[in-house]
Design a protein around this motif. Structure first.
Motif, PDB file in Angstrom:
ATOM      1  N   SER A  84       0.848  -1.189   0.000  1.00 56.67           N
ATOM      2  CA  SER A  84       0.000   0.000   0.000  1.00 56.67           C
ATOM      3  C   SER A  84       0.882   1.238   0.000  1.00 56.67           C
ATOM      4  O   SER A  84       2.019   1.206   0.478  1.00 56.67           O
ATOM      5  CB  SER A  84      -0.917   0.016   1.221  1.00 56.67           C
ATOM      6  N   LEU A  85       0.336   2.316  -0.533  1.00 62.76           N
ATOM      7  CA  LEU A  85       1.060   3.575  -0.590  1.00 62.76           C
ATOM      8  C   LEU A  85       0.116   4.704  -0.200  1.00 62.76           C
ATOM      9  O   LEU A  85      -0.948   4.874  -0.805  1.00 62.76           O
ATOM     10  CB  LEU A  85       1.602   3.804  -2.007  1.00 62.76           C
ATOM     11  N   VAL A  86       0.475   5.436   0.843  1.00 55.94           N
ATOM     12  CA  VAL A  86      -0.307   6.598   1.254  1.00 55.94           C
ATOM     13  C   VAL A  86       0.610   7.809   1.243  1.00 55.94           C
ATOM     14  O   VAL A  86       1.825   7.702   1.424  1.00 55.94           O
ATOM     15  CB  VAL A  86      -0.957   6.418   2.644  1.00 55.94           C
ATOM     16  N   ALA A  87       0.035   8.973   1.011  1.00 57.41           N
ATOM     17  CA  ALA A  87       0.822  10.202   0.931  1.00 57.41           C
ATOM     18  C   ALA A  87       0.229  11.264   1.830  1.00 57.41           C
ATOM     19  O   ALA A  87      -0.995  11.426   1.896  1.00 57.41           O
ATOM     20  CB  ALA A  87       0.877  10.702  -0.506  1.00 57.41           C
ATOM     21  N   VAL A  88       1.109  11.981   2.509  1.00 59.09           N
ATOM     22  CA  VAL A  88       0.726  13.164   3.284  1.00 59.09           C
ATOM     23  C   VAL A  88       1.351  14.356   2.577  1.00 59.09           C
ATOM     24  O   VAL A  88       2.578  14.454   2.493  1.00 59.09           O
ATOM     25  CB  VAL A  88       1.232  13.088   4.739  1.00 59.09           C
ATOM     26  N   GLN A  89       0.509  15.232   2.045  1.00 63.38           N
ATOM     27  CA  GLN A  89       0.996  16.349   1.246  1.00 63.38           C
ATOM     28  C   GLN A  89       0.477  17.670   1.809  1.00 63.38           C
ATOM     29  O   GLN A  89      -0.685  17.780   2.174  1.00 63.38           O
ATOM     30  CB  GLN A  89       0.520  16.200  -0.201  1.00 63.38           C
ATOM     31  N   GLY A  90       1.372  18.668   1.855  1.00 63.26           N
ATOM     32  CA  GLY A  90       0.957  19.989   2.303  1.00 63.26           C
ATOM     33  C   GLY A  90       1.957  20.591   3.276  1.00 63.26           C
ATOM     34  O   GLY A  90       2.865  19.902   3.766  1.00 63.26           O
ATOM     35  N   PRO A  91       1.813  21.879   3.598  1.00 68.86           N
ATOM     36  CA  PRO A  91       2.761  22.565   4.473  1.00 68.86           C
ATOM     37  C   PRO A  91       2.908  21.937   5.857  1.00 68.86           C
ATOM     38  O   PRO A  91       3.955  22.074   6.492  1.00 68.86           O
ATOM     39  CB  PRO A  91       2.177  23.975   4.575  1.00 68.86           C
ATOM     40  N   ALA A  92       1.861  21.244   6.325  1.00 68.24           N
ATOM     41  CA  ALA A  92       1.915  20.647   7.662  1.00 68.24           C
ATOM     42  C   ALA A  92       2.372  19.195   7.648  1.00 68.24           C
ATOM     43  O   ALA A  92       2.389  18.541   8.695  1.00 68.24           O
ATOM     44  CB  ALA A  92       0.541  20.744   8.328  1.00 68.24           C
ATOM     45  N   ALA A  93       2.759  18.687   6.486  1.00 64.66           N
ATOM     46  CA  ALA A  93       3.096  17.262   6.364  1.00 64.66           C
ATOM     47  C   ALA A  93       4.213  16.858   7.312  1.00 64.66           C
ATOM     48  O   ALA A  93       4.119  15.839   8.009  1.00 64.66           O
ATOM     49  CB  ALA A  93       3.471  16.939   4.919  1.00 64.66           C
ATOM     50  N   GLN A  94       5.279  17.634   7.364  1.00 64.13           N
ATOM     51  CA  GLN A  94       6.411  17.264   8.222  1.00 64.13           C
ATOM     52  C   GLN A  94       6.019  17.247   9.688  1.00 64.13           C
ATOM     53  O   GLN A  94       6.376  16.325  10.424  1.00 64.13           O
ATOM     54  CB  GLN A  94       7.580  18.220   8.002  1.00 64.13           C
ATOM     55  N   ALA A  95       5.266  18.240  10.122  1.00 63.88           N
ATOM     56  CA  ALA A  95       4.854  18.306  11.526  1.00 63.88           C
ATOM     57  C   ALA A  95       4.007  17.093  11.909  1.00 63.88           C
ATOM     58  O   ALA A  95       4.137  16.548  13.013  1.00 63.88           O
ATOM     59  CB  ALA A  95       4.083  19.598  11.787  1.00 63.88           C
ATOM     60  N   ILE A  96       3.141  16.648  10.996  1.00 60.85           N
ATOM     61  CA  ILE A  96       2.292  15.490  11.264  1.00 60.85           C
ATOM     62  C   ILE A  96       3.144  14.232  11.391  1.00 60.85           C
ATOM     63  O   ILE A  96       2.974  13.445  12.336  1.00 60.85           O
ATOM     64  CB  ILE A  96       1.237  15.329  10.154  1.00 60.85           C
ATOM     65  N   LEU A  97       4.066  14.028  10.450  1.00 59.36           N
ATOM     66  CA  LEU A  97       4.926  12.837  10.499  1.00 59.36           C
ATOM     67  C   LEU A  97       5.772  12.817  11.762  1.00 59.36           C
ATOM     68  O   LEU A  97       5.959  11.761  12.387  1.00 59.36           O
ATOM     69  CB  LEU A  97       5.818  12.796   9.266  1.00 59.36           C
TER      70      LEU A  97
END
Length: 373
Positions: free
Chosen positions: A148-161
Motif C-alpha cells: 500500500s502507498l499513502v501520501a501526506v501532502q501539504g505545508p503541515a506534512a512534516q509536523a504530522i509525520l
C-alpha cells in the motif's frame, strides 16, 4: 457508490467508504474521487495537509549485481549515478522513443531499487522490465499486490509525520531531502518514507505492507486533526498536479510522444555508456527537433478548457488541450496543451474552442503555481 463492479480495491477501500467517499475507476482500480468538496480538499493541501491513498500505483523491486546497469539499459535516465537513499524521475520508452510510462525509481541499496510505475501502466512496465532483464544478473519482482502507498501532502506534512515517529528519527524526517527515501517507523509501523509528491507542495509518501495499511491510515488521520489534515481523492490530486505543471500519463504523455515534445529532454541521459532502449531513435529526434511543444495556457473569466479541445490562431488549428481546469488556487482557467512550435512562445495569444465558442487564452510558462509564491 462505485461506478464499476470489476475494478480492483486497495486495502483501504472500506476506510474510504466509511468516510463517505465517492469512487471512480482509475487504471483499473476503484479509487476515491472525493470525500465531500474537492475544492476544500484542494485548498487543504495548499494550506495545511491532505492524506491520499495511492495504493493503485505499482511497486517493482529490482535486485542483483547488475541492477544499476540493467535499469540504465531499460530506462532513459542514469539510475547508476544516484546515491543510495535517493530517487530519480525517469521514463521507460519504446525502441522508437515513444513514452511507455513516467516513473520514479528509488535506490535502496547498491544492488537494490524500487521502481514505481503509474497504476494503469504497471502491468505493461513490469512486462517490459522482465523482457529487458534478459542477460542481466537481476531479479525483477512485482510487489504491487502486497504493498500500500499513502501520501501526506501539504505545508503541515512534516509536523504530522514528526508526531508519529520515534524521537531518534525526528531529525531524519526533518532533514530528508526532496527525492530521497529512508526506512522509518511511523506510528509503530515500519515504512519506506519518501519525500516526493505530485501536488507542488512539500510532502511524504509512505510504502507499507497491505496488512498494516488500515492502522497507519487511521493514525495519520488522527495525528493530522490538529493540523487541518483531511482525506483527499483523485479529483483534487488532478487539480493540484495541473497547477504544479506536472504531466499525467494518458494526457500529457503517451506512446505517440517522445520526451522532447513533452519538455522532458533533460531526463534522457546520453552520457551513460549503456545502449538503452530507444537511444538511437531519441538521439536522432534530439538533433531533428520537434514540431510541437507542451505549454501552459492561461485564460480569463470562469470557463475552463478541457482535454482534447482544439486550439486555433486566426481560424487555423494549431494545437490541442491535454488537461484543463479552473484553478482553485489562482482563480482563473489554466490548461496544459500541445501547440505548434510557431505559437509556443509565452505571451502568444491563442483561442480555445469551448464547445463551439472561441475563447482567448495566453501561452504561459509552466508551472502555474510554485510553493512559496
Amino acid at each position: 457508490m462505485s461506478v464499476s463492479t470489476t475494478s480492483r480495491h486497495t486495502a483501504l477501500h472500506d476506510e474510504h467508504a466509511a468516510l463517505g467517499a465517492s469512487f471512480t475507476d482509475f487504471g483499473g482500480w476503484d479509487m476515491p474521487l472525493k470525500y465531500g468538496s474537492e475544492l476544500a480538499e484542494h485548498r487543504a493541501v495548499r494550506t495545511a495537509a491532505g492524506l491520499f491513498d495511492l495504493s493503485h500505483m505499482g511497486e517493482i523491486r529490482v535486485t542483483g549485481p547488475d541492477a544499476a546497469a540493467f535499469l540504465n539499459t531499460a530506462l532513459v535516465g542514469n539510475l547508476a549515478a544516484i546515491a543510495v537513499g535517493r530517487a530519480k524521475y525517469s521514463l521507460i520508452c519504446t525502441p522508437e522513443g515513444g513514452i511507455i510510462d513516467d516513473l520514479i525509481s528509488y535506490r535502496l541499496a547498491e544492488q537494490e531499487y524500487l521502481v514505481v510505475p503509474n497504476a494503469g501502466n504497471a502491468p505493461t512496465v513490469l512486462a517490459a522490465l522482465q523482457e529487458r532483464a534478459a542477460g542481466f544478473d537481476v531479479t525483477v519482482a512485482d510487489e504491487s499486490g502486497d504493498t500500500s502507498l499513502v501520501a501526506v501532502q501539504g505545508p503541515a506534512a512534516q509536523a504530522i509525520l514528526q508526531e508519529l515517529v520515534p524521537a531518534e528519527q525526528q531529525e531524519l524526517v526533518a532533514e530528508l531531502k526532496y527525492y530521497s527515501a529512508a526506512p522509518v517507523t511511523v506510528a509503530g509501523t515500519d515504512v519506506l518514507l519518501a519525500r516526493t509528491g505530485y501536488t507542488g507542495e512539500d510532502g511524504f509518501e509512505l510504502y507499507v505492507p497491505d496488512a498494516q495499511a488500515v492502522s497507519l491510515w487511521r493514525k495519520l488521520l488522527e495525528a493530522g486533526q490538529g493540523h487541518g489534515l483531511v482525506p483527499c481523492g483523485l479529483a483534487c490530486r488532478d487539480s493540484l498536479r495541473l497547477e504544479a505543471g506536472m504531466p499525467l500519463y494518458g494526457q500529457e504523455l503517451t506512446l505517440d510522444l517522445t520526451p522532447y515534445e513533452a519538455g522532458l529532454g533533460p531526463v534522457v541521459s546520453f552520457k551513460k555508456e549503456e545502449d538503452f532502449v530507444g537511444r538511437t531513435a531519441l538521439e536522432a529526434r534530439r538533433g531533428a527537433g520537434t514540431d510541437r511543444k507542451l505549454v501552459g495556457l492561461r485564460g480569463e473569466g470562469r470557463r475552463a478548457a478541457r482535454g482534447h479541445y482544439p486550439i486555433s490562431v486566426d481560424g487555423e488549428v494549431v494545437g490541442e488541450v491535454t488537461s484543463g481546469a479552473l484553478s482553485p488556487t489562482l482563480g482563473y482557467p489554466i490548461a496544459m496543451a500541445y501547440v505548434d512550435n510557431a505559437h509556443a512562445e509565452p505571451g502568444t495569444e491563442v483561442q480555445v474552442d469551448l464547445r463551439g465558442k472561441p475563447v482567448p487564452f495566453e501561452v504561459v510558462s509552466l508551472p502555474f503555481y510554485q510553493r512559496g509564491q
